[in-house]
Design a protein around this motif. Structure first.
Motif, PDB file in Angstrom:
ATOM      1  N   ALA A  55     -20.381 -16.397   5.282  1.00 21.67           N
ATOM      2  CA  ALA A  55     -19.498 -17.466   4.812  1.00 21.67           C
ATOM      3  C   ALA A  55     -18.424 -17.783   5.843  1.00 21.67           C
ATOM      4  O   ALA A  55     -18.089 -18.957   6.074  1.00 21.67           O
ATOM      5  CB  ALA A  55     -18.859 -17.074   3.487  1.00 21.67           C
ATOM      6  N   LEU A  56     -17.862 -16.760   6.484  1.00 21.80           N
ATOM      7  CA  LEU A  56     -16.845 -16.995   7.513  1.00 21.80           C
ATOM      8  C   LEU A  56     -17.430 -17.739   8.709  1.00 21.80           C
ATOM      9  O   LEU A  56     -16.815 -18.679   9.238  1.00 21.80           O
ATOM     10  CB  LEU A  56     -16.227 -15.675   7.962  1.00 21.80           C
ATOM     11  N   VAL A  57     -18.624 -17.335   9.155  1.00 23.12           N
ATOM     12  CA  VAL A  57     -19.264 -18.012  10.282  1.00 23.12           C
ATOM     13  C   VAL A  57     -19.567 -19.468   9.921  1.00 23.12           C
ATOM     14  O   VAL A  57     -19.299 -20.387  10.708  1.00 23.12           O
ATOM     15  CB  VAL A  57     -20.538 -17.254  10.711  1.00 23.12           C
ATOM     16  N   ALA A  58     -20.092 -19.697   8.721  1.00 26.85           N
ATOM     17  CA  ALA A  58     -20.388 -21.064   8.291  1.00 26.85           C
ATOM     18  C   ALA A  58     -19.117 -21.904   8.198  1.00 26.85           C
ATOM     19  O   ALA A  58     -19.117 -23.085   8.555  1.00 26.85           O
ATOM     20  CB  ALA A  58     -21.111 -21.039   6.949  1.00 26.85           C
ATOM     21  N   THR A  59     -18.024 -21.291   7.749  1.00 25.68           N
ATOM     22  CA  THR A  59     -16.755 -22.009   7.660  1.00 25.68           C
ATOM     23  C   THR A  59     -16.253 -22.406   9.039  1.00 25.68           C
ATOM     24  O   THR A  59     -15.798 -23.537   9.248  1.00 25.68           O
ATOM     25  CB  THR A  59     -15.709 -21.137   6.944  1.00 25.68           C
TER      26      THR A  59
ATOM     27  N   MET B 118     -17.428 -28.477  13.632  1.00 26.41           N
ATOM     28  CA  MET B 118     -18.183 -29.731  13.544  1.00 26.41           C
ATOM     29  C   MET B 118     -17.318 -30.865  13.004  1.00 26.41           C
ATOM     30  O   MET B 118     -17.446 -32.010  13.433  1.00 26.41           O
ATOM     31  CB  MET B 118     -19.429 -29.537  12.689  1.00 26.41           C
ATOM     32  N   SER B 119     -16.416 -30.550  12.071  1.00 28.44           N
ATOM     33  CA  SER B 119     -15.542 -31.604  11.553  1.00 28.44           C
ATOM     34  C   SER B 119     -14.555 -32.061  12.611  1.00 28.44           C
ATOM     35  O   SER B 119     -14.194 -33.235  12.656  1.00 28.44           O
ATOM     36  CB  SER B 119     -14.810 -31.120  10.302  1.00 28.44           C
ATOM     37  N   ILE B 120     -14.115 -31.158  13.471  1.00 28.22           N
ATOM     38  CA  ILE B 120     -13.217 -31.550  14.560  1.00 28.22           C
ATOM     39  C   ILE B 120     -13.957 -32.446  15.544  1.00 28.22           C
ATOM     40  O   ILE B 120     -13.403 -33.439  16.030  1.00 28.22           O
ATOM     41  CB  ILE B 120     -12.651 -30.305  15.271  1.00 28.22           C
TER      42      ILE B 120
ATOM     43  N   ALA C  18      -9.107 -32.708  11.162  1.00 28.72           N
ATOM     44  CA  ALA C  18      -8.670 -31.342  11.473  1.00 28.72           C
ATOM     45  C   ALA C  18      -7.277 -31.083  10.923  1.00 28.72           C
ATOM     46  O   ALA C  18      -6.954 -29.945  10.557  1.00 28.72           O
ATOM     47  CB  ALA C  18      -8.696 -31.118  12.974  1.00 28.72           C
ATOM     48  N   ILE C  19      -6.470 -32.116  10.824  1.00 28.46           N
ATOM     49  CA  ILE C  19      -5.117 -31.952  10.292  1.00 28.46           C
ATOM     50  C   ILE C  19      -5.185 -31.503   8.835  1.00 28.46           C
ATOM     51  O   ILE C  19      -4.465 -30.595   8.420  1.00 28.46           O
ATOM     52  CB  ILE C  19      -4.322 -33.272  10.438  1.00 28.46           C
ATOM     53  N   THR C  20      -6.072 -32.103   8.062  1.00 27.60           N
ATOM     54  CA  THR C  20      -6.229 -31.718   6.663  1.00 27.60           C
ATOM     55  C   THR C  20      -6.695 -30.273   6.538  1.00 27.60           C
ATOM     56  O   THR C  20      -6.197 -29.523   5.705  1.00 27.60           O
ATOM     57  CB  THR C  20      -7.245 -32.647   5.972  1.00 27.60           C
ATOM     58  N   VAL C  21      -7.631 -29.885   7.383  1.00 25.19           N
ATOM     59  CA  VAL C  21      -8.131 -28.510   7.346  1.00 25.19           C
ATOM     60  C   VAL C  21      -7.029 -27.535   7.733  1.00 25.19           C
ATOM     61  O   VAL C  21      -6.866 -26.481   7.107  1.00 25.19           O
ATOM     62  CB  VAL C  21      -9.367 -28.361   8.269  1.00 25.19           C
TER      63      VAL C  21
END
Length: 115
Positions: free
Chosen positions: A22-26, A32-34, A41-44
Motif C-alpha cells: 500500500a505504501l509503494v502504491a501510494t 504519477m499525479s505530480i 500535488a498541493i492538495t496531496v
C-alpha cells in the motif's frame, strides 16, 4: 496449531506485506499525479500535512504507560507505547471524520433532491 500461532506466523507478516504494498502504491500514485498534474500535488501535500497534524494530536494525547506483561512479552517500552497510542488515536479521528463526511453527503443529497 492454535489461533494465536496462525496469527503470529502467517497473518501478521502478511499484514506487513500488505502495508508495504500500500505504501509503494501510494508513493507511485503520488508521483504519477505530480507528473500528470503538478497543481494537484498541493492538495496531496495538504492532505499529508493534515495526517501528520492528526498523528501529533493523537500522539500528544496518548498514554505511555506500559504493564510488566507488555514490556516482557512484547518488548513495548513507554515511547513505543505512546507512538502506538498516537496511531490508534489518529485512526479514531479519521474514522470520525469519515463518518461526518458520510452524514454530510447524505444530508446534501437529500437537500438537493428536495430543492
Amino acid at each position: 496449531m492454535n489461533g494465536e500461532a496462525i496469527f503470529t506466523e502467517y497473518l501478521l507478516p502478511f499484514t506487513g506485506l500488505l502495508i508495504i504494498i500500500a505504501l509503494v502504491a501510494t508513493v507511485i500514485g503520488f508521483l504519477m499525479s505530480i507528473i500528470t498534474d503538478p497543481k494537484s500535488a498541493i492538495t496531496v501535500l495538504i492532505t499529508i500535512a493534515g495526517l501528520v497534524v492528526l498523528f501529533f494530536i493523537g500522539y500528544s494525547v496518548a498514554d505511555s504507560s506500559v504493564t510488566a506483561r507488555e514490556l516482557n512479552e512484547f518488548g513495548v517500552d513507554e515511547p513505543l507505547s505512546q507512538k502506538i497510542g498516537g496511531i490508534l488515536n489518529m485512526t479514531y479521528y479519521l474514522f470520525i471524520i469519515a463518518g461526518v463526511a458520510v452524514v454530510l453527503d447524505v444530508v446534501q443529497r437529500v437537500v438537493k433532491s428536495i430543492g
